[in-house]
Design a protein around this motif. Structure first.
Motif, short mmCIF file in Angstrom:
data_model
loop_
_atom_site.label_atom_id
_atom_site.label_comp_id
_atom_site.label_asym_id
_atom_site.label_seq_id
_atom_site.Cartn_x
_atom_site.Cartn_y
_atom_site.Cartn_z
N GLU A 15 0.82 -1.21 0.00
CA GLU A 15 0.00 0.00 0.00
C GLU A 15 0.86 1.27 0.00
O GLU A 15 0.53 2.24 -0.67
CB GLU A 15 -0.96 0.00 1.18
CG GLU A 15 -2.07 -1.01 1.00
CD GLU A 15 -2.96 -1.17 2.22
OE1 GLU A 15 -2.68 -0.56 3.27
OE2 GLU A 15 -3.94 -1.92 2.11
N ALA A 38 -11.92 -4.26 -8.24
CA ALA A 38 -11.65 -5.07 -7.06
C ALA A 38 -11.69 -6.53 -7.50
O ALA A 38 -12.60 -6.94 -8.23
CB ALA A 38 -12.67 -4.81 -5.97
N GLU A 125 -7.73 -3.15 -6.55
CA GLU A 125 -7.76 -3.69 -5.19
C GLU A 125 -7.81 -5.21 -5.28
O GLU A 125 -8.60 -5.75 -6.04
CB GLU A 125 -8.98 -3.16 -4.45
CG GLU A 125 -8.95 -1.66 -4.28
CD GLU A 125 -10.19 -1.13 -3.57
OE1 GLU A 125 -10.86 -1.90 -2.85
OE2 GLU A 125 -10.48 0.06 -3.75
N SER A 132 -6.25 -7.41 2.28
CA SER A 132 -6.50 -6.62 1.07
C SER A 132 -5.35 -5.64 0.90
O SER A 132 -4.70 -5.23 1.87
CB SER A 132 -7.83 -5.88 1.15
OG SER A 132 -7.78 -4.89 2.15
N TRP A 134 -3.81 -2.75 -2.51
CA TRP A 134 -4.13 -2.17 -3.81
C TRP A 134 -2.86 -1.72 -4.50
O TRP A 134 -1.82 -1.52 -3.88
CB TRP A 134 -5.11 -1.00 -3.67
CG TRP A 134 -4.55 0.21 -2.99
CD1 TRP A 134 -4.42 0.40 -1.64
CD2 TRP A 134 -4.01 1.37 -3.62
NE1 TRP A 134 -3.83 1.62 -1.40
CE2 TRP A 134 -3.58 2.24 -2.59
CE3 TRP A 134 -3.85 1.77 -4.95
CZ2 TRP A 134 -3.00 3.48 -2.86
CZ3 TRP A 134 -3.28 3.00 -5.21
CH2 TRP A 134 -2.87 3.84 -4.16
#
Length: 187
Positions: A15, A38, A125, A132, A134
Motif C-alpha cells: 500500500e 476489485a 484492489e 487486502s 491495492w
C-alpha cells in the motif's frame, strides 16, 4: 508460540508503494481517466500480486491503449487468459512504466506509436480472506499515425495475435474501461 503472518506486513509495504506510484503518476500526467477494480484471488495469487505491488506499485505492470486516428484500438490475443487485451507487462529492472509499456508494445504487437501521456490510471484492489491491498495499473495513450499491420514477437509466447478493432470483441479484458476511455478521449 505465536506465528506472525507476514502477509499483514507485505500488504502494508504494498500500500505504501502503491500510494507513492499513484501520486507520481497523478503529478506527472494530466487529463486521464480514473477507474477502479476489485478482485478476490487465491492466497498464493494474493501473495504474488502483493509482492509485485510492494516492488513496483503495480500488480500487472504498465500497458498501452494504442489507437489510430479513426478510433480503432489495437488489441493482442493473450493465450494464457484466452482474451483480447491491451499490450503491456511488468517493467524490467531500471525501466520506467512508460518504457515498459513501449517495450511491451514492440514485443507484443510489433508496431511503433507516439506516446501522448496517460490514458487511464486504474486502482486495482486485491483481496483474499481478511487481507487486502491495492496497486495502480497505468495505461499509456499511444497513437499510430500510419497504416501498419501488427506483427507479434512475444518472447514469453503468451501473445499469439494482434489486430485493430473498431468494435471491441465481447471477450476483451476490461472492455468497459476501454469503451469508457474511447468516449472520454474522442468526445
Amino acid at each position: 508460540m505465536t506465528t506472525i503472518d507476514d502477509l499483514w506486513y507485505l500488504t502494508t509495504q504494498a500500500e505504501q508503494r502503491a500510494e507513492q506510484v499513484h501520486h507520481q503518476l497523478t503529478d506527472d500526467y494530466e487529463e486521464f481517466l480514473d477507474r477502479s477494480h476489485a478482485r478476490r484471488v487465491s492466497r498464493p495469487r494474493f501473495r504474488t500480486l502483493a509482492e509485485r505491488i510492494a516492488e513496483f506499485g503495480a500488480p500487472y505492470g504498465a500497458h498501452s491503449v494504442v489507437y489510430r486516428p479513426s478510433g480503432e484500438l489495437l488489441l493482442v490475443w493473450h493465450s494464457g487468459v484466452e482474451k483480447w487485451v491491451v499490450p503491456g507487462g511488468e517493467p524490467d529492472p531500471g525501466e520506467s512504466f512508460r518504457e515498459a509499456a513501449e517495450r511491451e508494445l514492440a514485443e507484443e504487437a510489433g508496431v511503433e506509436a507516439s506516446y501522448r501521456g496517460l490514458a487511464m490510471n486504474v486502482r486495482v484492489e486485491v483481496r483474499c480472506d481478511d487481507y487486502s491491498t491495492w496497486g495502480v495499473l497505468p495505461l499509456f495513450e499511444a497513437r499510430v499515425e500510419h497504416p501498419t499491420t501488427p506483427d507479434p514477437d512475444d518472447p514469453d509466447g503468451e501473445i499469439t495475435d494482434a489486430e485493430w478493432f473498431d468494435d471491441l470483441p465481447e471477450n476483451t479484458r476490461d472492455r468497459e474501461d476501454l469503451l469508457a476511455w474511447r468516449e472520454f478521449a474522442f468526445d
